[in-house]
Design a protein around this motif. Structure first.
Motif, PDB file in Angstrom:
ATOM      1  N   ASP A  80       0.859  -1.185   0.000  1.00  0.00           N
ATOM      2  CA  ASP A  80       0.000   0.000   0.000  1.00  0.00           C
ATOM      3  C   ASP A  80       0.897   1.237   0.000  1.00  0.00           C
ATOM      4  O   ASP A  80       1.253   1.754   1.057  1.00  0.00           O
ATOM      5  N   PRO A  81       1.268   1.715  -1.180  1.00  0.00           N
ATOM      6  CA  PRO A  81       2.205   2.837  -1.259  1.00  0.00           C
ATOM      7  C   PRO A  81       1.722   4.101  -0.547  1.00  0.00           C
ATOM      8  O   PRO A  81       2.521   4.803   0.061  1.00  0.00           O
ATOM      9  N   ASN A  82       0.438   4.382  -0.605  1.00  0.00           N
ATOM     10  CA  ASN A  82      -0.068   5.595   0.052  1.00  0.00           C
ATOM     11  C   ASN A  82       0.131   5.528   1.555  1.00  0.00           C
ATOM     12  O   ASN A  82       0.564   6.493   2.184  1.00  0.00           O
ATOM     13  N   SER A  83      -0.181   4.389   2.131  1.00  0.00           N
ATOM     14  CA  SER A  83      -0.006   4.209   3.569  1.00  0.00           C
ATOM     15  C   SER A  83       1.476   4.273   3.940  1.00  0.00           C
ATOM     16  O   SER A  83       1.848   4.882   4.943  1.00  0.00           O
ATOM     17  N   MET A  85       3.876   5.837   2.365  1.00  0.00           N
ATOM     18  CA  MET A  85       4.358   7.214   2.244  1.00  0.00           C
ATOM     19  C   MET A  85       3.865   8.070   3.409  1.00  0.00           C
ATOM     20  O   MET A  85       4.596   8.898   3.935  1.00  0.00           O
ATOM     21  N   ARG A  86       2.633   7.842   3.828  1.00  0.00           N
ATOM     22  CA  ARG A  86       2.085   8.585   4.960  1.00  0.00           C
ATOM     23  C   ARG A  86       2.892   8.278   6.229  1.00  0.00           C
ATOM     24  O   ARG A  86       3.237   9.166   6.995  1.00  0.00           O
ATOM     25  N   TRP A  89       6.296   9.913   5.934  1.00  0.00           N
ATOM     26  CA  TRP A  89       6.138  11.356   6.140  1.00  0.00           C
ATOM     27  C   TRP A  89       6.008  11.668   7.632  1.00  0.00           C
ATOM     28  O   TRP A  89       6.645  12.576   8.151  1.00  0.00           O
TER      29      TRP A  89
END
Length: 94
Positions: A80-83, A85-86, A89
């Motif tokens: 899950d790239p979005n997770s 990256m979050r 971050w």
């Protein structure tokens, strides 16, 4: 995979002293004696978090375990790239 650096709220470049300080701060925060007026649910959550803190300290305070963790963590396949990256971050910009 649990990110032990995130659990302790430190950066991967943290020194031994920083790891120890973070562990002490969080151990004190989640210690059962500090939760006298808390609900059973809050006590259970704190207990679980304290176990994560202890495990993170165990791994990151031992140079061999820390290096193995970093090696393994760097080889995790991101599903899950979005997770991911979050989370990344949040590590650097809390």
């Amino acid at each position: 995979m649990i990110n032990h650096f995130s659990v302790l709220g430190i950066k991967p470049s943290a020194k031994e002293d920083d790891i120890k300080k973070a562990y002490r701060r969080l151990s004190n925060k989640y210690h059962p004696d500090k939760l006298l007026g808390a609900s059973d649910e809050e006590k259970e959550q704190a207990s679980q978090q304290l176990e994560r803190v202890k495990k993170a300290y165990e791994v990151l305070s031992d140079p061999k375990l820390r290096n193995a963790f970093i090696r393994d963590f760097n080889n995790v396949i991101v599903t899950d790239p979005n997770s991911a990256m979050r989370e990344l971050w949040d590590q650097f910009y809390p």
